[in-house]
Design a protein around this motif. Structure first.
Motif, PDB file in Angstrom:
ATOM      1  N   SER A 226       0.833  -1.207   0.000  1.00  0.00           N
ATOM      2  CA  SER A 226       0.000   0.000   0.000  1.00  0.00           C
ATOM      3  C   SER A 226       0.866   1.256   0.000  1.00  0.00           C
ATOM      4  O   SER A 226       0.539   2.251  -0.663  1.00  0.00           O
ATOM      5  CB  SER A 226      -0.918   0.004   1.227  1.00  0.00           C
ATOM      6  OG  SER A 226      -1.784  -1.114   1.211  1.00  0.00           O
ATOM      7  N   SER A 227       1.985   1.215   0.722  1.00  0.00           N
ATOM      8  CA  SER A 227       2.881   2.370   0.776  1.00  0.00           C
ATOM      9  C   SER A 227       3.495   2.657  -0.586  1.00  0.00           C
ATOM     10  O   SER A 227       3.590   3.813  -1.011  1.00  0.00           O
ATOM     11  CB  SER A 227       3.989   2.133   1.812  1.00  0.00           C
ATOM     12  OG  SER A 227       3.446   1.946   3.093  1.00  0.00           O
ATOM     13  N   THR A 230       0.794   4.089  -2.896  1.00  0.00           N
ATOM     14  CA  THR A 230       0.486   5.468  -2.529  1.00  0.00           C
ATOM     15  C   THR A 230       1.578   6.419  -2.988  1.00  0.00           C
ATOM     16  O   THR A 230       1.307   7.540  -3.439  1.00  0.00           O
ATOM     17  CB  THR A 230       0.305   5.578  -1.004  1.00  0.00           C
ATOM     18  OG1 THR A 230      -0.727   4.691  -0.586  1.00  0.00           O
ATOM     19  CG2 THR A 230      -0.065   7.002  -0.601  1.00  0.00           C
ATOM     20  N   GLY A 234       0.822   9.383  -5.573  1.00  0.00           N
ATOM     21  CA  GLY A 234       1.089  10.760  -5.190  1.00  0.00           C
ATOM     22  C   GLY A 234       1.983  11.468  -6.190  1.00  0.00           C
ATOM     23  O   GLY A 234       1.783  12.649  -6.499  1.00  0.00           O
TER      24      GLY A 234
END
Length: 301
Positions: A226-227, A230, A234
């Motif tokens: 997930s990191s 993201t 971004g």
């Protein structure tokens, strides 16, 4: 009867966070446009976004420890109320002739530091209010409130910037904090606060929380994936915003961001209406697979 009462409290709390999310999205969008118009720098926009996100990244885990040790609703009220200070500082600078990049960065950082108290306490409060059977449905609604800053806010902000300026967006956002604090206070008044006896010290609790996540390899790997996702999402967003503003106006950027966020709306409605009762892993794996296909297609376009 108790479940119904608790669910009504959840709806009140959720409505407050929905309004706060929309207000936060107005400020985030408006400040990005303001910084780009004033400096013409994509790196300036990226810096503001970084300072808005970094405190939440670094302080979410400590804030989670605080949520386990103290009154969660009170932490939400403190986080929401004091996060307005950073925006008030930026607004004051603008009324005094305009806010420079470093002043905006200071205000955004202050606001984000206090906002970091909010999310862990909010998630924990949802678990306090609802039964296990209501969790997945509630998570869909929570996701909908969170996606409002990407789905609703850009469109509203783009339209408002055509008839006014960033100061109006900041005033609206500051006003939403008042509503959120009031709704949280009402929920807190009728909810018993759980007191933890024999508390470990803060550092010990933090280490135990990290250990609990690390030992559950599935959860740990999910956080890593997930990191990474993201991070790349971004980066795409930061690069797209100045690109669109180079040849069009804020209203067009707002419409573009709203259209891109439609997927979050569809998913939130499905989860909010039906929930997921089984097959969590398959649902998650399918979602990640579709997201992986979508990104190369998006970049090629």
């Amino acid at each position: 009867m108790e479940t119904k009462s608790n669910y009504n409290k959840f709806l009140l709390l959720w409505a407050g966070e929905l309004v706060s999310s929309i207000g936060g999205g107005l400020t985030s969008f408006g400040l990005g446009v303001y910084v780009f118009r004033e400096t013409g720098s994509a790196s300036g926009m990226a810096l503001v976004s970084l300072l808005a996100f970094l405190p939440m990244l670094l302080l979410s885990a400590p804030a989670g420890v605080l949520a386990d040790r103290y009154d969660r609703r009170l932490l939400m009220m403190i986080g929401d109320g004091l996060s307005a200070l950073g925006l008030i500082y930026i607004l004051a600078c603008m009324f005094n002739g305009g806010a420079s990049l470093y002043q905006i960065c200071i205000g955004v950082f202050i606001s984000s530091v206090f906002s970091s108290l909010l999310e862990p306490s909010y998630r924990a409060t949802v678990s306090d209010l609802l039964t296990k059977e209501e969790f997945s449905k509630a998570n869909g609604m929570v996701s909908l409130a969170g996606s409002a800053r990407y789905l609703i806010s850009p469109l509203i902000a783009g339209i408002l910037l055509e008839v006014s300026d960033i100061k109006l967006l900041l005033i609206i956002d500051i006003s939403t904090f008042i509503l959120t604090v009031i709704s949280t206070g009402v929920v807190r008044k009728g909810l018993e606060t759980k007191i933890i006896e024999d508390k470990d010290n803060f550092l010990t609790s933090f280490k135990e929380g990290f250990k609990a996540v690390y030992e559950r390899k599935g959860v740990f790997y999910l956080i890593i994936v997930s990191s990474i996702m993201t991070c790349f999402m971004g980066a795409i967003q930061i690069l797209c915003e100045p690109m669109i503003l180079d040849f069009n106006d804020a209203k067009t950027l707002g419409i573009a961001e709203t259209v891109c966020a439609m997927g979050m709306l569809v998913t939130s409605i499905i989860l909010g209406a039906k929930g997921i009762k089984k097959g969590y892993v398959k649902f998650l794996a399918g979602s990640l697979f579709i997201a992986g296909i979508r990104k190369p297609y998006y970049i090629s376009c």
